[in-house]
Design an enzyme around this catalytic site. Sequence first.
Site, short mmCIF file in Angstrom:
data_model
loop_
_atom_site.label_atom_id
_atom_site.label_comp_id
_atom_site.label_asym_id
_atom_site.label_seq_id
_atom_site.Cartn_x
_atom_site.Cartn_y
_atom_site.Cartn_z
N TYR A 252 0.84 -1.20 0.00
CA TYR A 252 0.00 0.00 0.00
C TYR A 252 0.87 1.24 0.00
O TYR A 252 2.07 1.19 0.30
CB TYR A 252 -0.94 0.02 1.21
CG TYR A 252 -0.27 0.16 2.55
CD1 TYR A 252 -0.06 1.42 3.12
CD2 TYR A 252 0.17 -0.96 3.26
CE1 TYR A 252 0.57 1.55 4.34
CE2 TYR A 252 0.80 -0.82 4.49
CZ TYR A 252 0.99 0.43 5.02
OH TYR A 252 1.61 0.57 6.24
N CYS A 253 0.26 2.38 -0.36
CA CYS A 253 0.94 3.67 -0.34
C CYS A 253 -0.11 4.74 -0.02
O CYS A 253 -1.22 4.41 0.40
CB CYS A 253 1.62 3.95 -1.68
SG CYS A 253 0.48 4.00 -3.08
N THR A 254 0.20 5.99 -0.24
CA THR A 254 -0.71 7.07 0.14
C THR A 254 -2.00 7.06 -0.67
O THR A 254 -3.10 7.00 -0.13
CB THR A 254 -0.02 8.44 -0.01
OG1 THR A 254 1.18 8.44 0.75
CG2 THR A 254 -0.94 9.55 0.48
N VAL A 285 -3.95 4.61 1.27
CA VAL A 285 -4.34 4.97 2.64
C VAL A 285 -5.46 6.01 2.64
O VAL A 285 -6.35 5.97 3.49
CB VAL A 285 -3.12 5.51 3.42
CG1 VAL A 285 -3.52 5.89 4.84
CG2 VAL A 285 -2.00 4.48 3.44
#
Length: 390
Positions: A252-254, A285
């Site tokens: 996952y990332c932003t 996120v």
Amino acid sequence: MSTPATSNKLNGSRHIVLALYKFVKIPSEEIPSLKAQIEEKLRLVKARGTILLAEEGINGTICYAENEAGGPSHDLVKDYLNNHEYFMGIRTRTSYTDTAIFHRLKVKIKKEIVTIGGEIDETDESKKPIGYMSKCEIDPNKMKGTYVKPGKEWDDLCDDPDVVVIDTRNKYEIEIGTFENAINPNTDNFRQFPDWLHRFADKCKEANEEEVPDRCVLNTKSTTEDNARNNNPVPEEDMPIVRKKPKAIAMYCTGGIRCEKSTSYTLAAEVFPKDIPVYHLEGGVLAYLDAHPDEKKSKWKGECFVFDQRVAVTHGLKPSEKYNACHACRRPISTEDMQRDDYVKGVSCRYCKDSANDKSKQRFEMRQKQMDLAQSKGSRHIHDPKELNE
């Protein structure tokens, strides 16, 4: 806490913050005219922020007053993007603020909309990837991980001891918030990630599944505090200790773009055995926090760093009340950090106090004085000379 000056308010309207990206093949000869067209459309609504254009697609975050764009039911920016031949189906995430969170509008042409690893050019030392990077095609339109919705499905992955959840963001972002049980790669930038990933996969292959029934644990030996290694691989002492082979990988990332590209690389380079599925959080996120306004029911702990004047957002995408940004190094700093003796507003914080030379500090001091003077007069120190009607 990280609130722009009141002079950033436009016509008393709340501001739309639009994060967007799409991987799509754009002919190189069309990019300059497309750049001009996008900038023209965005300036009509007095948008500010940054848009990146490349042959692989579009990426960026912008903000604009809701009433300038036509209101919530008829958004000129979203209408333009969703009806454009290249951007139909573009991924967007909308949040709101009382004021503008950027000073100016920039539309830039880049080689990539998000840079991973480095260019494969053995003849140019400056273009070599950091550490090891496989020579493979990275194209999320052809190959990427399986999307996981930001709800129970993702929470179940976080809770599964046989799934390795990897945070693909940089360490300064992870320091203020991350998912329960997620692995921190300790990268200073995304260019270090492929090398870290290959080394991590090697550790997974060597892990003794019967030794300890835990997933990976963080190696806590490292005392690295500076950014001197940002053109070098992550040191071995910062690598996680792997004690169990994973049955799946989840990243996952932003906002979704980095993990979409990282899962594309993971699959194309065959970093893990083909029987290990690779997942990534759809919308990143930001999508998760938007879907989980109640932090008590969330697997996310802390806040999420964002690359704008809000510095961080919390559950429900509410602007942070805890973090600001050091105006010198741009690292997120907490209210406690700003109470330290080594914090000088606009000049240095605990992260950069020893890295800036006297000449830079004098320049930062002068800049802060100019900012304070502009704010006392009710004007903006930084403005966009091209913005209409200014």
